[in-house]
Design an enzyme around this catalytic site. Structure first.
Site: not given
Length: 243
Positions: A17, A97-99, A101
């Site tokens: 990602k 995961l955070d956006a 990250a």
């Protein structure tokens, strides 16, 4: 792939990602690509049925009509009538995961989704690399967040930062022992604690198993896991933690 492909579509796989992409968008993109592959497979031949069609009598000079039994394909399974054979696919996420990250996400499809629970119960560690900036604070701790505070940082040195990191790691290691339900009076538990393989046996808050300063160039600094821990996941996040 079709139905045969769907029957073989089981297991776990990893996907990267990039930063700025939400985890759900990545999951939906993977699902879309898998559905394209499934629907691209050759469909079974259409069934035929007998219909009596009205037509002229062969060899007759008069305009006589008659009913003739004719085998014609049914259109009920035609793609233009029924649409795609597969419209959704259940895909599980091992973690999120955070956006902002970036890192590796583990996804499960089919029977592989059950393995995600086993992976969660194994209490695997995750390695994170944290980029920080001294002298500024945002409302969400991200670089693109709203600036809420700004101050000087000349008094911050690498020695002071490492001293704080040691305090954080020490307090979290004590909490790790508590949540692991291990009796440190036993030799086995002592060896596990020394080798750093203690894991919480029940649900616990975020625990930092190891953290150190990798780079210090004010106002920027870089934090990462201590040496000796096996990397299970590398990401640009907000901590080096055990989830």
């Amino acid at each position: 792939m079709g139905l045969d492909g769907l029957a073989r579509l089981h297991g776990l796989f990893a996907a990267y990602k990039p930063p700025g992409l939400k985890w759900k968008h990545l999951r939906d993109t993977v699902e879309l690509q898998l559905l394209k592959g499934l629907n691209a497979g050759k469909r079974p031949a259409s069934e035929h049925r007998v219909r009596f069609l009205l037509g002229p009598v062969e060899g007759s000079e008069e305009k006589e009509l008659t009913l003739t039994a004719t085998s014609v394909p049914t259109l009920i399974d035609h793609p233009l009538v029924r649409g795609p054979a597969f419209t959704s696919l259940k895909i599980g996420m091992g973690h999120r995961l955070d956006a902002q990250a970036s890192g590796v996400l583990v996804l499960g499809v089919g029977r592989g989704r059950r393995l995600l629970t086993d992976m969660y119960n194994a209490h695997l560690t995750k390695d994170y690399t944290v980029h920080g900036l001294l002298g500024k604070a945002t409302d969400d701790f991200c670089e693109d967040g709203r600036l809420v505070e700004k101050t000087t940082y000349d008094h911050v040195t690498r020695e002071k930062l490492e001293r704080i990191l040691s305090l954080i790691q020490g307090s979290h290691q004590k909490a790790l022992v508590m949540y692991s339900n291990a009796d440190l009076q036993t030799q086995e538990a002592y060896e596990m604690a020394v080798s750093g393989v203690l894991r919480p046996m029940n649900k616990s808050p975020m625990l930092v198993t190891g953290i150190r300063c990798l780079q210090f160039a004010p106002p920027e600094f870089l934090l990462g896991p201590t040496l000796g821990y096996t990397s299970k996941n590398k990401a640009l996040e907000k901590g080096a933690v055990h989830a």
